[in-house]
Write an enzyme that holds these catalytic residues in place. Structure first.
Site, PDB file in Angstrom:
ATOM      1  CB  CYS A 191      -0.919   0.014   1.213  1.00  0.00           C
ATOM      2  SG  CYS A 191      -2.017   1.455   1.248  1.00  0.00           S
ATOM      3  CE  LYS A 208      -1.433  -6.556  -4.511  1.00  0.00           C
ATOM      4  NZ  LYS A 208      -0.990  -5.174  -4.679  1.00  0.00           N
ATOM      5  CG  HIS A 218       1.605  -3.183  -7.866  1.00  0.00           C
ATOM      6  ND1 HIS A 218       0.468  -2.589  -7.360  1.00  0.00           N
ATOM      7  CD2 HIS A 218       1.815  -2.588  -9.057  1.00  0.00           C
ATOM      8  CE1 HIS A 218       0.030  -1.677  -8.199  1.00  0.00           C
ATOM      9  NE2 HIS A 218       0.844  -1.656  -9.237  1.00  0.00           N
ATOM     10  CG  ASN A 245      -1.349  -6.040  -8.875  1.00  0.00           C
ATOM     11  OD1 ASN A 245      -1.360  -5.323  -7.883  1.00  0.00           O
ATOM     12  ND2 ASN A 245      -2.317  -5.993  -9.760  1.00  0.00           N
TER      13      ASN A 245
END
Length: 484
Positions: free
Chosen positions: A108, A147, A175, A208
């Protein structure tokens, strides 16, 4: 049974999932997960949950996981943000019976993650991350996954991934953007970084970034060699992305609203989903956009959706032969399709401003926005103006508060010491004084306690009286200290 790891975990527990619905705050709730699964998603993540809140708040657990238990919603990975090994593991222990794995959010990039010190803002703290994953791997009965976002340097990204694998991570989602690449500065995700990570680790890897249609999924798997591909924004604009279809928007919207009626969620989630699904159409029908923003019930949202459908069907009926989509769209606006987020320069043009020299600020100057002119207000303030036409955003009209003599916070209007409540309480306790304005009556209570002691002297021996006075005095002091 022994806990499955790596490839065996992906193959058996996750059923060799290739198509993955991303964890999205307030957007990957149960209703949306079920819609995505109906249309090709083989694995879904919950929205990011705050480990500390999940641990202490039973209502939060019920609203975000326990109350959403559904046999159709598997395999499922629960994602947490955390920065404390013990808190993370204790929260995960409460969640592990409702999912197939626990994911640690290290991706995030938002400001709230920076303030809370979690997500991508932990990616430099390798010792802490090692402790968190080691402890989770030891204590949990389900696998731990992560992640992450990448570093600008590929070699550092590879070492980062290898460190997480060594600590006990059983699956890694990469990501392909750095934590600085967000919003209008998102740019293109680097599949080169993802490919390098895939080659360097021995655990399954999901990719991602840059996923807008099924052909992107297939190309990503071919170029990077990953086990699966995760989609966030692409999935929000087209829930049938993994089926390789571009359905009519109202078909997806109506199906989603039917699921919401069975598995309710906050109205803000529903509204946000329809804004994404109807994004291109709402540029055409601005009035309905405003209605969708103001509606207060699920029935109202259903009505707006029905009106959008009728407008589109009427437009289709009046369509001329050979007519092509406008605004450079690949399909007509009533068909689910990707939304390409504009960069800084395009955003400046969209807002009718040249922007700053760096091309970051492109909406309007702060002074123009604050003068109360509704034409120059931000969209959020315009919505507030619609709800309350008398509301003014002129800073000169804002009430001025007198400040506390001690700390500078607003003081109580009736405070005898001209202080805020916190400072007033400390002073009143210290001086055994009263402040009726803040409801603090230390002096009055003390005098009442003395009066009670005197009234008891006539019926007790002098020794008992002295001991009683001491006990009462001590009780009063302890009580007031506890109040403060």
């Amino acid at each position: 049974m022994p806990k499955l790891r790596g490839e065996a975990f992906w193959r058996e527990t996750l059923r060799s999932a290739h198509y993955v619905g991303a964890p999205m705050v307030d957007q990957s709730e149960l209703a949306w997960r079920l819609l995505s699964r109906r249309h090709g998603a083989q694995l879904c993540y919950t929205p990011m949950l705050h480990a500390q809140v999940f641990l202490r708040d039973a209502n939060y657990r019920r609203e975000n996981l326990y109350g959403e238990a559904c046999p159709e919603d598997r395999p499922l990975i629960v994602q947490f943000c955390a920065n404390d090994p013990e808190v993370f593991v204790q929260a995960a222990l409460l969640a592990q019976d409702y999912c197939d794995a626990i994911d640690l959010n290290l991706g995030c990039p938002q400001m709230i993650a920076k303030r809370g010190h979690y997500g991508a803002f932990l990616q430099e703290e390798w010792d802490l991350l090692q402790r968190m994953i080691l402890l989770a791997n030891e204590k949990l009965s389900v696998p731990i996954t992560c992640k992450i976002r990448v570093f600008p340097d590929i070699d550092k990204t590879v070492k980062y991934a290898q460190m997480l694998e060594k600590a006990g991570c059983q699956l890694l989602t990469v990501h392909g953007r750095t934590k600085e690449q967000k919003g209008p500065l998102a740019g293109v995700a680097s599949w080169e970084h993802i490919q390098a990570v895939r080659k360097a680790v021995n655990i399954p890897v999901f990719a991602n970034g840059n996923i807008q249609c099924l052909s992107d999924v297939e190309e990503c798997i071919r170029k990077t060699g990953v086990h699966g591909v995760m989609s966030a924004e692409g999935n929000l604009h087209n829930p049938a992305l993994f089926e390789g279809r571009n359905p009519l928007v109202w078909e997806m919207a109506e199906e989603y609203l039917e699921i919401v009626q069975k598995y309710p969620c906050p109205l803000s989630y529903v509204r946000a989903h329809l804004f994404k699904l109807w994004h291109h159409t709402l540029q055409v029908y601005q009035q309905l956009r405003e209605e969708l923003a103001k509606v207060k019930t699920l029935e109202g949202i259903v009505d707006v959706n029905r009106e959008l459908k009728l407008r589109c069907q009427e437009e289709i009926a009046n369509q001329k032969e050979g007519e092509k989509p406008k605004e450079g769209l690949p399909f007509f606006h009533w068909i689910c399709q990707p939304y390409i987020r504009p960069g800084p320069k395009e955003r400046c043009k969209e807002n009718g401003a040249s922007g700053t020299e760096k091309g970051v600020r492109g909406k309007r100057t702060l002074e123009e926005e604050e003068d109360g002119n509704s034409e120059l207000l931000s969209k959020n303030k315009q919505k507030k103006k619609l709800r309350n036409p008398n509301k003014s955003f002129d800073p000169s009209l804002k009430p001025k508060y007198a400040k506390c003599d001690q700390c500078g916070n607003p003081k109580g209007n009736k405070c005898v010491f001209n202080m805020c409540r916190g400072c007033c309480k400390k002073r009143a306790f210290k001086e055994t004084a009263d402040c009726p304005g803040h409801g603090l009556l230390f002096k009055t209570k003390y005098e009442k306690s003395l009066s009670w002691q005197h009234s008891q002297r006539g019926i007790r021996s002098p020794e008992m009286s002295q001991r009683g006075e001491a006990e009462v005095g001590e009780a009063v002091v302890l009580k007031e200290a506890g109040d403060s």
